[in-house]
Motif scaffolding. Sequence first.
Motif, PDB file in Angstrom:
ATOM      1  N   ASP A 175       1.082  -1.044   0.063  1.00  0.00           N
ATOM      2  CA  ASP A 175       0.005  -0.017   0.047  1.00  0.00           C
ATOM      3  C   ASP A 175       0.791   1.060  -0.014  1.00  0.00           C
ATOM      4  O   ASP A 175       2.066   1.379   0.117  1.00  0.00           O
ATOM      5  CB  ASP A 175      -0.985   0.022   1.171  1.00  0.00           C
ATOM      6  N   PHE A 176       0.375   2.293  -0.307  1.00  0.00           N
ATOM      7  CA  PHE A 176       0.890   3.715  -0.144  1.00  0.00           C
ATOM      8  C   PHE A 176       0.080   4.847  -0.039  1.00  0.00           C
ATOM      9  O   PHE A 176      -1.151   4.698  -0.450  1.00  0.00           O
ATOM     10  CB  PHE A 176       1.884   3.616  -1.438  1.00  0.00           C
ATOM     11  N   ARG A 177       0.787   6.008   0.105  1.00  0.00           N
ATOM     12  CA  ARG A 177      -0.048   7.295   0.332  1.00  0.00           C
ATOM     13  C   ARG A 177       0.503   8.285  -0.629  1.00  0.00           C
ATOM     14  O   ARG A 177       1.627   8.321  -0.758  1.00  0.00           O
ATOM     15  CB  ARG A 177       0.065   7.684   1.762  1.00  0.00           C
ATOM     16  N   LEU A 178      -0.422   9.093  -1.221  1.00  0.00           N
ATOM     17  CA  LEU A 178      -0.134   9.819  -2.226  1.00  0.00           C
ATOM     18  C   LEU A 178      -0.748  11.348  -1.665  1.00  0.00           C
ATOM     19  O   LEU A 178      -1.962  11.246  -1.013  1.00  0.00           O
ATOM     20  CB  LEU A 178      -0.518   9.648  -3.588  1.00  0.00           C
ATOM     21  N   GLU A 179      -0.134  12.287  -2.199  1.00  0.00           N
ATOM     22  CA  GLU A 179      -0.794  13.434  -2.152  1.00  0.00           C
ATOM     23  C   GLU A 179      -0.790  14.315  -3.393  1.00  0.00           C
ATOM     24  O   GLU A 179       0.207  14.136  -4.136  1.00  0.00           O
ATOM     25  CB  GLU A 179       0.056  14.487  -1.186  1.00  0.00           C
ATOM     26  N   PHE A 180      -1.761  15.015  -3.713  1.00  0.00           N
ATOM     27  CA  PHE A 180      -2.026  15.990  -4.994  1.00  0.00           C
ATOM     28  C   PHE A 180      -2.079  17.319  -4.620  1.00  0.00           C
ATOM     29  O   PHE A 180      -2.401  17.717  -3.898  1.00  0.00           O
ATOM     30  CB  PHE A 180      -3.203  15.157  -5.673  1.00  0.00           C
ATOM     31  N   GLY A 181      -1.576  18.118  -5.723  1.00  0.00           N
ATOM     32  CA  GLY A 181      -1.804  19.461  -5.670  1.00  0.00           C
ATOM     33  C   GLY A 181      -2.358  20.123  -6.869  1.00  0.00           C
ATOM     34  O   GLY A 181      -2.348  19.257  -7.899  1.00  0.00           O
ATOM     35  N   ARG A 182      -2.596  21.356  -6.983  1.00  0.00           N
ATOM     36  CA  ARG A 182      -3.150  22.212  -7.994  1.00  0.00           C
ATOM     37  C   ARG A 182      -1.846  23.004  -8.376  1.00  0.00           C
ATOM     38  O   ARG A 182      -1.294  23.577  -7.891  1.00  0.00           O
ATOM     39  CB  ARG A 182      -4.258  22.973  -7.752  1.00  0.00           C
ATOM     40  N   LEU A 183      -1.573  23.067  -9.700  1.00  0.00           N
ATOM     41  CA  LEU A 183      -0.578  23.611 -10.386  1.00  0.00           C
ATOM     42  C   LEU A 183      -1.204  24.525 -11.458  1.00  0.00           C
ATOM     43  O   LEU A 183      -1.792  23.932 -12.447  1.00  0.00           O
ATOM     44  CB  LEU A 183       0.469  22.614 -11.042  1.00  0.00           C
ATOM     45  N   TRP A 184      -0.951  25.774 -11.519  1.00  0.00           N
ATOM     46  CA  TRP A 184      -1.528  26.752 -12.474  1.00  0.00           C
ATOM     47  C   TRP A 184      -0.399  27.219 -13.396  1.00  0.00           C
ATOM     48  O   TRP A 184       0.734  27.406 -12.979  1.00  0.00           O
ATOM     49  CB  TRP A 184      -1.908  27.951 -11.862  1.00  0.00           C
ATOM     50  N   GLU A 185      -0.801  26.888 -14.802  1.00  0.00           N
ATOM     51  CA  GLU A 185       0.132  27.383 -15.862  1.00  0.00           C
ATOM     52  C   GLU A 185      -0.673  28.256 -16.480  1.00  0.00           C
ATOM     53  O   GLU A 185      -1.612  27.732 -17.245  1.00  0.00           O
ATOM     54  CB  GLU A 185       0.755  26.099 -16.653  1.00  0.00           C
ATOM     55  N   ASP A 186      -0.269  29.587 -16.897  1.00  0.00           N
ATOM     56  CA  ASP A 186      -1.243  30.504 -17.303  1.00  0.00           C
ATOM     57  C   ASP A 186      -2.617  30.307 -16.660  1.00  0.00           C
ATOM     58  O   ASP A 186      -2.519  30.663 -15.635  1.00  0.00           O
ATOM     59  CB  ASP A 186      -1.207  30.301 -18.972  1.00  0.00           C
TER      60      ASP A 186
END
Length: 254
Positions: A175-186
């Motif tokens: 098993d594993f744990r992930l994190e996500f984020g919002r990336l703005w380009e223009d």
Amino acid sequence: MARRRQIFEGKAKVLFEGPEPGTLVQYFKDDASAFKNMKTGTITGKGVLNNRISEYLMTRLGDVGVPTHFMRRLNMREQLVREVEIIPVEVVVRNISAGSLAKRFGVAEGTPLPRSIVEYCYKSNELDDPMVSEEHITAFGWATPQELDEIMSLALRVNDFLSGLFLGIGIRLVDFRLEFGRLWEDDQMRIVLADEISPDSCRLWDIKTNEKMDKDRFRRDLGKVEEAYQEVARRLGILPEGGPRDMKGPEVMQ
Ligand code: UDP
């Protein structure tokens, strides 16, 4: 050298302002904690190894089209990453019963799951990261339904790719744990993989012996903790040049 501005200090990492706007430096510490910080300690060389392991895995994932925040490794303990708006949800993917799932449902550790299970926890130290459903995530506005679809599909792609990669070096990705984020380009926003992927955030078992090669060795006082992290790096073919003895690396700069 000029002092950098510290943005955040977590249990295993420190984040500094990066050299350019929109970038951060992730510094990997040797500190380890478990059980909501009830257990703390040091795993010598962990930061150096996790910096390399996460660099390697994020790069390989990038190669197959999974967007990540990783830009490049800077030195033994630091990597340059894109600054993202972290979505306050931990995404756990499970292939085999272990840890909290084994406890919650009384499924013996080591039992293969009928299919991969994705779980979500709300990132909150005060609340001890409570498990939440998609309903909570969208109702409280932590992510939109579209973002959550994207997160789920990325998490499963990461699982497929990493399961195969680890299988190739004789390791089962439990098993594993992930994190996500919002990336703005223009004006465009993309969901990208953030944080780190390392034996701190994955359960990795040797295929033949089922020996644990991850932070459970620290959590459960199984011994040979440093050796387990080194062995994962060795099998991935990425032990730092100086070999296992060259693990200290530079000290954190404030
Ligand atoms: N995990 C993590 N950070 C957390 C909680 C879990 O990296 O705050 C990882 C953990 O290493 C394991 C997976 O997510 O690979 C599932 O963890 P579990 O829910 O079983 O919790 P644990 O038993 O680690 O408390």
